[in-house]
Design a protein around this motif. Structure first.
Motif: not given
Length: 239
Positions: A27-34, A60-70
């Protein structure tokens, strides 16, 4: 090993290490792509492709505008794999059904030990409604009954695999399932099998439960194999 595979492995290793050390959890957010690309020494495009693959696999679950989460969508991961294997003719409906039967038996045995009064009451309500409901409603209740038994097993892996198997089978042969419930003789046999399954669970009788679950899937499989032109293979009860 191609570069893109090495890049994918780097992203996967990062996630595994972060999970093991407690840096990340479900449920936690991973680092941004860059930042992830800079940290791992790979291109941003490689990171994006690795994330896309891991998202498809359900990790992984990607939420546009919010980031990518475990994430941990085991069911979707398995169902996608089953779907693809069916399309590639690597597995058959018969094989899926045999696997499902074995898992349903094990789920039933565990449920006989762990089922709650609330879950048992729900199963009794389901089989009672199935006596007079429409074919379409009977199809829904059948799924609900088996989902409830799987949940009563208390084994999350069995629950997820059974849901994935059911999803794949329903996706490819949903019309055939409906035909089973529209045939009065087959519907009556299934109703009896369902009642016997619930009765066995209420008495925690694993012998009767094995016979009832086996009878249920022999009925379903006979219809399925007839429709898919696969040879019928009766299942022997487990005791």
């Amino acid at each position: 090993m191609p570069f893109h595979q090495k890049s994918y492995q780097k992203v996967l290793d990062y996630l595994e290490n972060a999970l093991m050390t407690g840096e990340l959890s479900a449920g936690e957010k991973i680092l941004p792509e860059r930042k992830l690309a800079e940290s791992l020494g790979i291109s941003r495009n490689s990171v994006r492709e690795a994330i896309r693959q891991l998202e498809h696999m359900g990790f992984l679950a990607c939420n546009r505008g919010a980031g990518t989460f475990i994430s941990c969508d085991i069911q979707q991961n398995l169902q996608d794999s089953f779907d693809l294997l069916i399309l590639l003719h690597k597995i058959s409906y018969r094989q899926l059904s045999e696997l499902r039967t074995g898992l349903e038996l094990q789920a039933g045995f565990l449920a006989a030990e762990r089922i709650t009064a609330e879950q048992l009451s729900l199963l009794l309500q389901i089989v009672q409604e199935m006596q007079t409901c429409s074919a379409a409603r009977g199809d829904q209740l059948d799924k609900h009954l088996h989902d409830t038994i799987a949940e009563a097993s208390g084994n999350e892996l069995i629950i997820q695999i059974l849901r994935a198997l059911s999803g794949t089978i329903d996706r490819f042969i949903s019309d055939m399932r409906k035909k089973i419930f529209q045939d009065s003789e087959t519907a009556n046999q299934l109703q009896y099998a369902h009642e016997q399954i619930v009765d066995a669970l209420s008495r925690r009788d694993k012998v009767q439960l094995s016979l009832a679950i086996t009878h249920h899937f022999n009925i379903v499989n006979a219809s399925m194999y007839a429709e898919t032109e696969e040879p019928k293979a009766a299942v022997s009860p487990q005791k």
